[in-house]
Scaffold this motif. Sequence first.
Motif, PDB file in Angstrom:
ATOM      1  N   PHE A  56      27.228  22.017  34.063  1.00  0.00           N
ATOM      2  CA  PHE A  56      27.620  22.218  35.453  1.00  0.00           C
ATOM      3  C   PHE A  56      28.739  23.244  35.569  1.00  0.00           C
ATOM      4  CE2 PHE A  56      30.253  21.333  39.131  1.00  0.00           C
ATOM      5  CZ  PHE A  56      29.313  21.337  40.147  1.00  0.00           C
TER       6      PHE A  56
ATOM      7  N   ALA B   1      23.305  13.821  35.950  1.00  0.00           N
ATOM      8  CA  ALA B   1      21.868  14.090  35.980  1.00  0.00           C
ATOM      9  C   ALA B   1      21.512  15.263  35.083  1.00  0.00           C
ATOM     10  CB  ALA B   1      21.418  14.379  37.406  1.00  0.00           C
ATOM     11  N   LEU B   2      22.392  16.232  34.949  1.00  0.00           N
ATOM     12  CA  LEU B   2      22.105  17.388  34.096  1.00  0.00           C
ATOM     13  C   LEU B   2      22.151  17.033  32.622  1.00  0.00           C
ATOM     14  CD1 LEU B   2      24.113  20.180  35.933  1.00  0.00           C
ATOM     15  CD2 LEU B   2      21.652  19.868  35.885  1.00  0.00           C
TER      16      LEU B   2
ATOM     17  N   LEU C 154      19.386  21.006  39.615  1.00  0.00           N
ATOM     18  CA  LEU C 154      19.160  19.574  39.809  1.00  0.00           C
ATOM     19  C   LEU C 154      17.692  19.267  40.123  1.00  0.00           C
ATOM     20  CD1 LEU C 154      22.383  18.600  41.758  1.00  0.00           C
ATOM     21  CD2 LEU C 154      21.775  18.020  39.413  1.00  0.00           C
TER      22      LEU C 154
END
Length: 70
Positions: A20, A3-4, A43
């Motif tokens: 991350f 997602a990042l 997030l």
Amino acid sequence: MLALGGAGRLHGALIGVVIFTVLHHTAASINPYHWLFVIGLALMGVVIFPPASIWQGLRRRFPGLPGGSS
């Protein structure tokens, strides 16, 4: 982690892993008990402000950035 960095491309996953890992190590060294809050905020930021819209905003502000025209 995906997602990042963004879904759909391999480089997005790799960028997500790097973000991350750096975020995790930095936040855990500053405050080892609450580093998950920093990850959660990151997030939430990705969900509220998708990377594509952030990139478009940066391209509008700095026209020399790569990425084509919008």
